[in-house]
Structures are given as structure tokens and as C-alpha cells.
Design a protein around this motif. Structure first.
Motif, PDB file in Angstrom:
ATOM      1  N   VAL A 153       0.811  -1.174   0.057  1.00  0.00           N
ATOM      2  CA  VAL A 153      -0.027  -0.056   0.074  1.00  0.00           C
ATOM      3  C   VAL A 153       1.009   1.082   0.209  1.00  0.00           C
ATOM      4  O   VAL A 153       1.491   1.507   0.970  1.00  0.00           O
ATOM      5  CB  VAL A 153      -0.830   0.042   1.254  1.00  0.00           C
ATOM      6  N   ALA A 154       0.952   1.853  -1.258  1.00  0.00           N
ATOM      7  CA  ALA A 154       2.103   2.728  -1.223  1.00  0.00           C
ATOM      8  C   ALA A 154       1.853   4.496  -0.942  1.00  0.00           C
ATOM      9  O   ALA A 154       2.677   4.915  -0.812  1.00  0.00           O
ATOM     10  CB  ALA A 154       2.234   2.840  -2.674  1.00  0.00           C
ATOM     11  N   ASP A 155       0.563   4.700  -0.644  1.00  0.00           N
ATOM     12  CA  ASP A 155       0.426   6.152  -0.500  1.00  0.00           C
ATOM     13  C   ASP A 155      -0.880   6.441   0.241  1.00  0.00           C
ATOM     14  O   ASP A 155      -1.758   5.471   0.612  1.00  0.00           O
ATOM     15  CB  ASP A 155       0.383   7.040  -2.123  1.00  0.00           C
ATOM     16  N   SER A 156      -1.194   7.518   0.531  1.00  0.00           N
ATOM     17  CA  SER A 156      -2.356   7.976   1.528  1.00  0.00           C
ATOM     18  C   SER A 156      -3.608   7.765   0.604  1.00  0.00           C
ATOM     19  O   SER A 156      -4.561   7.791   1.060  1.00  0.00           O
ATOM     20  CB  SER A 156      -2.243   9.423   1.956  1.00  0.00           C
ATOM     21  N   GLY A 157      -3.457   7.671  -0.692  1.00  0.00           N
ATOM     22  CA  GLY A 157      -4.713   7.748  -1.591  1.00  0.00           C
ATOM     23  C   GLY A 157      -5.163   6.495  -1.960  1.00  0.00           C
ATOM     24  O   GLY A 157      -5.997   6.017  -2.699  1.00  0.00           O
TER      25      GLY A 157
ATOM     26  N   LEU B 247       2.419  -2.394 -14.766  1.00  0.00           N
ATOM     27  CA  LEU B 247       3.432  -1.436 -14.764  1.00  0.00           C
ATOM     28  C   LEU B 247       4.489  -1.824 -15.830  1.00  0.00           C
ATOM     29  O   LEU B 247       4.820  -2.956 -15.641  1.00  0.00           O
ATOM     30  CB  LEU B 247       3.992  -1.021 -13.590  1.00  0.00           C
ATOM     31  N   GLY B 248       4.921  -1.078 -16.742  1.00  0.00           N
ATOM     32  CA  GLY B 248       6.201  -1.284 -17.526  1.00  0.00           C
ATOM     33  C   GLY B 248       7.389  -1.663 -16.749  1.00  0.00           C
ATOM     34  O   GLY B 248       7.603  -1.094 -15.370  1.00  0.00           O
ATOM     35  N   PRO B 249       8.341  -1.812 -17.309  1.00  0.00           N
ATOM     36  CA  PRO B 249       9.744  -2.227 -16.414  1.00  0.00           C
ATOM     37  C   PRO B 249      10.138  -0.934 -15.665  1.00  0.00           C
ATOM     38  O   PRO B 249      10.577  -0.946 -14.601  1.00  0.00           O
ATOM     39  CB  PRO B 249      10.834  -2.597 -17.406  1.00  0.00           C
ATOM     40  N   LYS B 250      10.072   0.213 -16.297  1.00  0.00           N
ATOM     41  CA  LYS B 250      10.648   1.599 -15.907  1.00  0.00           C
ATOM     42  C   LYS B 250       9.933   1.946 -14.793  1.00  0.00           C
ATOM     43  O   LYS B 250      10.283   2.135 -13.547  1.00  0.00           O
ATOM     44  CB  LYS B 250      10.858   2.546 -16.733  1.00  0.00           C
ATOM     45  N   ALA B 251       8.665   1.768 -14.542  1.00  0.00           N
ATOM     46  CA  ALA B 251       7.592   2.243 -13.869  1.00  0.00           C
ATOM     47  C   ALA B 251       7.854   1.217 -12.761  1.00  0.00           C
ATOM     48  O   ALA B 251       7.535   1.527 -11.576  1.00  0.00           O
ATOM     49  CB  ALA B 251       6.273   2.359 -14.163  1.00  0.00           C
TER      50      ALA B 251
ATOM     51  N   ALA C 127      10.250  -0.453 -11.582  1.00  0.00           N
ATOM     52  CA  ALA C 127      11.736  -0.586 -11.113  1.00  0.00           C
ATOM     53  C   ALA C 127      11.874  -0.288  -9.568  1.00  0.00           C
ATOM     54  O   ALA C 127      12.220  -0.604  -8.865  1.00  0.00           O
ATOM     55  CB  ALA C 127      12.779   0.079 -11.909  1.00  0.00           C
ATOM     56  N   GLY C 128      10.905   0.974  -9.081  1.00  0.00           N
ATOM     57  CA  GLY C 128      11.069   1.514  -7.900  1.00  0.00           C
ATOM     58  C   GLY C 128       9.916   0.933  -6.902  1.00  0.00           C
ATOM     59  O   GLY C 128       9.901   1.334  -5.984  1.00  0.00           O
ATOM     60  N   ILE C 129       9.339  -0.088  -7.519  1.00  0.00           N
ATOM     61  CA  ILE C 129       8.165  -0.727  -6.576  1.00  0.00           C
ATOM     62  C   ILE C 129       8.730  -2.076  -6.176  1.00  0.00           C
ATOM     63  O   ILE C 129       8.824  -2.926  -6.929  1.00  0.00           O
ATOM     64  CB  ILE C 129       6.845  -1.022  -7.480  1.00  0.00           C
ATOM     65  N   TRP C 130       9.036  -2.395  -4.732  1.00  0.00           N
ATOM     66  CA  TRP C 130       9.689  -3.397  -4.352  1.00  0.00           C
ATOM     67  C   TRP C 130       9.501  -3.768  -2.835  1.00  0.00           C
ATOM     68  O   TRP C 130       9.499  -2.347  -2.143  1.00  0.00           O
ATOM     69  CB  TRP C 130      11.054  -3.463  -4.643  1.00  0.00           C
ATOM     70  N   LYS C 131       8.931  -4.777  -2.415  1.00  0.00           N
ATOM     71  CA  LYS C 131       9.168  -5.332  -1.064  1.00  0.00           C
ATOM     72  C   LYS C 131      10.249  -6.154  -0.880  1.00  0.00           C
ATOM     73  O   LYS C 131      10.392  -7.061  -1.724  1.00  0.00           O
ATOM     74  CB  LYS C 131       7.738  -5.724  -0.380  1.00  0.00           C
ATOM     75  N   PRO C 132      11.168  -6.225   0.146  1.00  0.00           N
ATOM     76  CA  PRO C 132      12.107  -7.229   0.271  1.00  0.00           C
ATOM     77  C   PRO C 132      11.485  -8.197   0.547  1.00  0.00           C
ATOM     78  O   PRO C 132      12.357  -9.522   0.170  1.00  0.00           O
ATOM     79  CB  PRO C 132      12.835  -6.682   1.629  1.00  0.00           C
TER      80      PRO C 132
END
Length: 170
Positions: A60-64, A109-113, A115-120
Motif C-alpha cells: 500500500v504505497a500512499d495515502s490515496g 506497470l512497464g519495467p521502468k515504472a 523498477a521502484g516498486i519493491w518489498k524485500p
């Protein structure tokens, strides 16, 4: 009635007026449940129109209430989401008997978008992220919450839970 992300339309135990102040306790209860539960059931619709559920570890990434899920691109859920992007996520916290249901629209999401979405915690499932991973963004449509611990309860007659409706993304 459609309302904004922050000035959400809150229905149920809090009445039916769109007021951000009434959405705040509902959101706080929802975040508490989602954090405690961690895992959610992702519900999609298969080609025959039947609902399909499976466990996911969403971010859950954001307040929205934008949510991201990761999966193997060869799974059934990928084909189901591509055919019908309407999905539901369901979290349950057995310690308080509370739950959150989030209905939304999923998009890959495409690969670029992605890339920054990750959970260990996802790492053991995706040793080769280049070929074994697709990330979906789920934009919220409606959030429903029941939290007995916080006094957030459904209607006494219909049991309909309090909800927040979100304005569609442009």
C-alpha cells in the motif's frame, strides 16, 4: 455520488455527507487492519465469470490507497486481470475481527515504472526480476472497513460497512 481522494465520500456508520474529517477515522482503522493482516486475498474474475481468490502480499504505497502487487507473469491472475481489470483486495485481522475490502482497477506497470516498486519480502519469489515479475498498480474505487475495536461497524439492519469512494484517476 463520487468524491475526491482526501474529501472522500464516507457512507455507513458515519452518515452520508462527503467530509474529509469523517473519512480520517475510517482510514486510520483501515490502515491498522491492513498493517496487522499484511497478506490479502486478491479476487479476480476468470473467463467463465467466476470469482477467483488467491493470497498476495500487497504494497500500500500512499495515502490515496494506491496498492501494488507483484506476481509471476505466467499466472492465471495475469490473464484474468488483462481480460477484466476490476479487482478486489480483502484483508482480515482475526485479532480484532476487522476487515478491509478495497475494490479497484488494476494495470500492469512497464519495467521502468515497476523498477521502484519493491518489498524485500518479495525477493524469494522473484530471483530473476527481469523475466519472472510483473507489477500491477491497483487504483482504488471503493474502500470498505469494519473495525469493532475502533467502533467502526456496519449498518445495524443491512450490515453494510462504512465506505470511502475514490475519484477515478485521470
Amino acid at each position: 455520488m463520487r468524491c475526491g481522494l482526501v474529501a472522500a465520500c464516507v457512507l455507513g456508520a458515519f452518515g452520508s455527507r462527503p467530509e474529509a474529517t469523517r473519512a480520517q477515522p475510517l482510514e486510520a482503522a483501515a490502515r491498522e487492519i491492513v498493517t496487522a493482516a499484511r497478506f490479502a486475498a486478491l479476487i479476480t474474475v476468470d473467463a467463465s465469470g467466476a470469482p477467483q481468490a488467491r493470497t498476495v502480499d500487497p504494497l500500500v504505497a500512499d495515502s490515496g490507497w494506491t496498492v501494488f502487487i507483484a506476481t509471476n507473469p505466467r499466472t492465471r491472475k495475469v490473464a484474468e486481470i488483462e481480460r477484466d481489470p476490476r479487482v478486489t483486495l480483502y484483508w482480515f485481522d482475526p485479532t480484532i475481527g476487522g476487515y478491509v475490502t478495497l475494490r479497484g482497477k488494476a494495470s500492469a506497470l512497464g519495467p521502468k515504472a515497476a523498477a521502484g516498486i519493491w518489498k524485500p519480502e518479495w525477493a524469494p519469489f522473484y530471483p530473476n526480476r527481469a523475466t519472472d515479475l510483473v507489477v500491477y498498480r491497483i487504483d482504488p474505487v471503493r474502500l470498505e472497513v469494519v473495525s469493532p475495536a475502533r467502533g467502526v461497524l456496519g449498518d445495524s439492519l443491512t450490515w453494510r460497512p462504512p465506505e470511502i469512494e475514490f475519484r477515478p484517476r485521470r
